[in-house]
Design a protein around this motif. Structure first.
Motif, PDB file in Angstrom:
ATOM      1  N   ASP A  55      -5.886   8.706  -6.482  1.00  0.00           N
ATOM      2  CA  ASP A  55      -6.469   8.076  -7.670  1.00  0.00           C
ATOM      3  C   ASP A  55      -5.918   6.669  -7.839  1.00  0.00           C
ATOM      4  O   ASP A  55      -6.665   5.721  -8.096  1.00  0.00           O
ATOM      5  N   THR A  56      -4.606   6.512  -7.674  1.00  0.00           N
ATOM      6  CA  THR A  56      -3.981   5.191  -7.783  1.00  0.00           C
ATOM      7  C   THR A  56      -4.572   4.236  -6.751  1.00  0.00           C
ATOM      8  O   THR A  56      -4.922   3.095  -7.066  1.00  0.00           O
ATOM      9  N   LEU A  57      -4.698   4.701  -5.507  1.00  0.00           N
ATOM     10  CA  LEU A  57      -5.284   3.884  -4.452  1.00  0.00           C
ATOM     11  C   LEU A  57      -6.710   3.490  -4.819  1.00  0.00           C
ATOM     12  O   LEU A  57      -7.086   2.317  -4.692  1.00  0.00           O
ATOM     13  N   SER A  58      -7.504   4.433  -5.291  1.00  0.00           N
ATOM     14  CA  SER A  58      -8.912   4.150  -5.592  1.00  0.00           C
ATOM     15  C   SER A  58      -9.069   3.117  -6.696  1.00  0.00           C
ATOM     16  O   SER A  58     -10.076   2.428  -6.763  1.00  0.00           O
ATOM     17  N   ARG A  59      -8.077   2.997  -7.554  1.00  0.00           N
ATOM     18  CA  ARG A  59      -8.121   2.015  -8.635  1.00  0.00           C
ATOM     19  C   ARG A  59      -7.484   0.683  -8.227  1.00  0.00           C
ATOM     20  O   ARG A  59      -7.374  -0.225  -9.041  1.00  0.00           O
ATOM     21  N   GLY A  60      -7.065   0.579  -6.958  1.00  0.00           N
ATOM     22  CA  GLY A  60      -6.460  -0.656  -6.486  1.00  0.00           C
ATOM     23  C   GLY A  60      -4.998  -0.794  -6.884  1.00  0.00           C
ATOM     24  O   GLY A  60      -4.433  -1.878  -6.820  1.00  0.00           O
ATOM     25  N   GLY A  61      -4.389   0.326  -7.275  1.00  0.00           N
ATOM     26  CA  GLY A  61      -2.977   0.303  -7.667  1.00  0.00           C
ATOM     27  C   GLY A  61      -2.067   0.200  -6.455  1.00  0.00           C
ATOM     28  O   GLY A  61      -2.499   0.290  -5.307  1.00  0.00           O
ATOM     29  N   HIS A  62      -0.800   0.016  -6.719  1.00  0.00           N
ATOM     30  CA  HIS A  62       0.184  -0.152  -5.647  1.00  0.00           C
ATOM     31  C   HIS A  62       0.602   1.197  -5.082  1.00  0.00           C
ATOM     32  O   HIS A  62       1.032   2.072  -5.809  1.00  0.00           O
ATOM     33  N   ILE A  63       0.464   1.311  -3.771  1.00  0.00           N
ATOM     34  CA  ILE A  63       0.970   2.463  -3.034  1.00  0.00           C
ATOM     35  C   ILE A  63       1.670   1.934  -1.790  1.00  0.00           C
ATOM     36  O   ILE A  63       1.493   0.780  -1.412  1.00  0.00           O
ATOM     37  N   LYS A  64       2.467   2.794  -1.151  1.00  0.00           N
ATOM     38  CA  LYS A  64       3.072   2.415   0.123  1.00  0.00           C
ATOM     39  C   LYS A  64       1.974   2.295   1.168  1.00  0.00           C
ATOM     40  O   LYS A  64       1.006   3.053   1.151  1.00  0.00           O
ATOM     41  N   THR A  65       2.132   1.354   2.072  1.00  0.00           N
ATOM     42  CA  THR A  65       1.154   1.180   3.142  1.00  0.00           C
ATOM     43  C   THR A  65       1.099   2.453   3.982  1.00  0.00           C
ATOM     44  O   THR A  65       2.126   2.904   4.488  1.00  0.00           O
ATOM     45  N   PRO A  66      -0.085   3.054   4.121  1.00  0.00           N
ATOM     46  CA  PRO A  66      -0.201   4.302   4.882  1.00  0.00           C
ATOM     47  C   PRO A  66       0.109   4.105   6.362  1.00  0.00           C
ATOM     48  O   PRO A  66      -0.226   3.089   6.952  1.00  0.00           O
ATOM     49  N   LYS A  67       0.728   5.101   6.937  1.00  0.00           N
ATOM     50  CA  LYS A  67       1.019   5.122   8.369  1.00  0.00           C
ATOM     51  C   LYS A  67      -0.071   5.951   9.059  1.00  0.00           C
ATOM     52  O   LYS A  67      -0.928   6.547   8.412  1.00  0.00           O
ATOM     53  N   LEU A  68      -0.038   6.009  10.385  1.00  0.00           N
ATOM     54  CA  LEU A  68      -1.083   6.657  11.163  1.00  0.00           C
ATOM     55  C   LEU A  68      -1.350   8.107  10.740  1.00  0.00           C
ATOM     56  O   LEU A  68      -2.521   8.479  10.568  1.00  0.00           O
ATOM     57  N   PRO A  69      -0.342   8.961  10.557  1.00  0.00           N
ATOM     58  CA  PRO A  69      -0.666  10.339  10.131  1.00  0.00           C
ATOM     59  C   PRO A  69      -1.419  10.378   8.794  1.00  0.00           C
ATOM     60  O   PRO A  69      -2.351  11.171   8.634  1.00  0.00           O
ATOM     61  N   GLU A  70      -1.031   9.520   7.862  1.00  0.00           N
ATOM     62  CA  GLU A  70      -1.726   9.474   6.575  1.00  0.00           C
ATOM     63  C   GLU A  70      -3.161   8.971   6.742  1.00  0.00           C
ATOM     64  O   GLU A  70      -4.073   9.452   6.066  1.00  0.00           O
ATOM     65  N   LEU A  71      -3.361   8.025   7.655  1.00  0.00           N
ATOM     66  CA  LEU A  71      -4.714   7.519   7.894  1.00  0.00           C
ATOM     67  C   LEU A  71      -5.586   8.583   8.547  1.00  0.00           C
ATOM     68  O   LEU A  71      -6.766   8.728   8.195  1.00  0.00           O
ATOM     69  N   ARG A  72      -5.023   9.338   9.486  1.00  0.00           N
ATOM     70  CA  ARG A  72      -5.792  10.433  10.094  1.00  0.00           C
ATOM     71  C   ARG A  72      -6.164  11.475   9.046  1.00  0.00           C
ATOM     72  O   ARG A  72      -7.285  11.972   9.016  1.00  0.00           O
ATOM     73  N   ALA A  73      -5.214  11.783   8.164  1.00  0.00           N
ATOM     74  CA  ALA A  73      -5.466  12.762   7.103  1.00  0.00           C
ATOM     75  C   ALA A  73      -6.529  12.256   6.135  1.00  0.00           C
ATOM     76  O   ALA A  73      -7.411  13.009   5.719  1.00  0.00           O
ATOM     77  N   LEU A  74      -6.450  10.987   5.779  1.00  0.00           N
ATOM     78  CA  LEU A  74      -7.437  10.413   4.866  1.00  0.00           C
ATOM     79  C   LEU A  74      -8.824  10.421   5.506  1.00  0.00           C
ATOM     80  O   LEU A  74      -9.821  10.754   4.856  1.00  0.00           O
ATOM     81  N   ALA A  75      -8.896  10.082   6.789  1.00  0.00           N
ATOM     82  CA  ALA A  75     -10.178  10.120   7.499  1.00  0.00           C
ATOM     83  C   ALA A  75     -10.756  11.531   7.484  1.00  0.00           C
ATOM     84  O   ALA A  75     -11.958  11.713   7.245  1.00  0.00           O
ATOM     85  N   ALA A  76      -9.915  12.524   7.698  1.00  0.00           N
ATOM     86  CA  ALA A  76     -10.378  13.917   7.673  1.00  0.00           C
ATOM     87  C   ALA A  76     -10.898  14.271   6.279  1.00  0.00           C
ATOM     88  O   ALA A  76     -11.976  14.857   6.142  1.00  0.00           O
ATOM     89  N   GLY A  77     -10.156  13.919   5.257  1.00  0.00           N
ATOM     90  CA  GLY A  77     -10.562  14.245   3.894  1.00  0.00           C
ATOM     91  C   GLY A  77     -11.841  13.552   3.474  1.00  0.00           C
ATOM     92  O   GLY A  77     -12.660  14.128   2.750  1.00  0.00           O
ATOM     93  N   LEU A  78     -12.015  12.315   3.930  1.00  0.00           N
ATOM     94  CA  LEU A  78     -13.208  11.543   3.565  1.00  0.00           C
ATOM     95  C   LEU A  78     -14.374  11.798   4.521  1.00  0.00           C
ATOM     96  O   LEU A  78     -15.465  11.257   4.326  1.00  0.00           O
ATOM     97  N   GLN A  79     -14.123  12.591   5.561  1.00  0.00           N
ATOM     98  CA  GLN A  79     -15.135  12.898   6.577  1.00  0.00           C
ATOM     99  C   GLN A  79     -15.682  11.610   7.203  1.00  0.00           C
ATOM    100  O   GLN A  79     -16.890  11.389   7.309  1.00  0.00           O
ATOM    101  N   LEU A  80     -14.739  10.765   7.609  1.00  0.00           N
ATOM    102  CA  LEU A  80     -15.048   9.494   8.266  1.00  0.00           C
ATOM    103  C   LEU A  80     -14.285   9.435   9.580  1.00  0.00           C
ATOM    104  O   LEU A  80     -13.357  10.209   9.809  1.00  0.00           O
ATOM    105  N   THR A  81     -14.639   8.481  10.431  1.00  0.00           N
ATOM    106  CA  THR A  81     -13.867   8.300  11.655  1.00  0.00           C
ATOM    107  C   THR A  81     -12.546   7.624  11.314  1.00  0.00           C
ATOM    108  O   THR A  81     -12.438   6.902  10.305  1.00  0.00           O
ATOM    109  N   LEU A  82     -11.568   7.848  12.161  1.00  0.00           N
ATOM    110  CA  LEU A  82     -10.280   7.182  11.979  1.00  0.00           C
ATOM    111  C   LEU A  82     -10.479   5.674  12.013  1.00  0.00           C
ATOM    112  O   LEU A  82      -9.866   4.944  11.229  1.00  0.00           O
TER     113      LEU A  82
END
Length: 137
Positions: A55-82
């Motif tokens: 939710d914080t990310l979606s509102r443009g709030g400050h989060i730690k820069t995601p690393k590769l495992p987090e990006l793979r997980a986000l891609a899976a959750g959003l049903q998008l390619t890495l």
């Protein structure tokens, strides 16, 4: 978090926009999206994204820069390619834009492409197209 600004001086929000738009397209709650954000290469770790962080990310709030495992997980959750998630992440957190050839075969990662003059953007696109025509051995 690294603050990268857009041409208008505001922060880049490519990944934030992608998360917000895709969650709505899929009709997911933050809880459902969080549960779906599992790295396919490390399923035993479970969800790598909390609903509050998403939710914080979606509102443009400050989060730690995601690393590769987090990006793979986000891609899976959003049903998008890495690659789609990596492009948005690179733009938002590093100011790196992906410029594709017309046929989608060649890409260049260009720092600050959006902030370039229109003339320089044309030069970059012409360069990318010229690489498409290079004969591969």
């Amino acid at each position: 978090m690294i603050a990268v600004t857009a041409r208008d001086g505001g922060p880049r929000t490519d990944l934030s926009d992608l998360v917000r738009r895709r969650r709505l397209e899929l009709g997911l709650s933050w809880r459902s999206l969080s549960a779906a954000c599992v790295d396919p290469e490390q399923k035993e770790r479970g969800s790598l994204w909390g609903r509050t962080t998403l939710d914080t990310l979606s509102r443009g709030g400050h989060i730690k820069t995601p690393k590769l495992p987090e990006l793979r997980a986000l891609a899976a959750g959003l049903q998008l390619t890495l690659g789609e998630v990596q492009e948005a992440n690179g733009s938002q957190f590093y100011g790196v834009d992906t410029v594709w050839s017309a046929d989608g075969e060649v890409r260049a990662l260009v720092e600050g492409y959006r902030e370039m003059s229109p003339e320089d953007q044309v030069r970059v696109r012409e360069f990318v197209e010229s690489r498409r025509r290079v004969k591969r051995v």
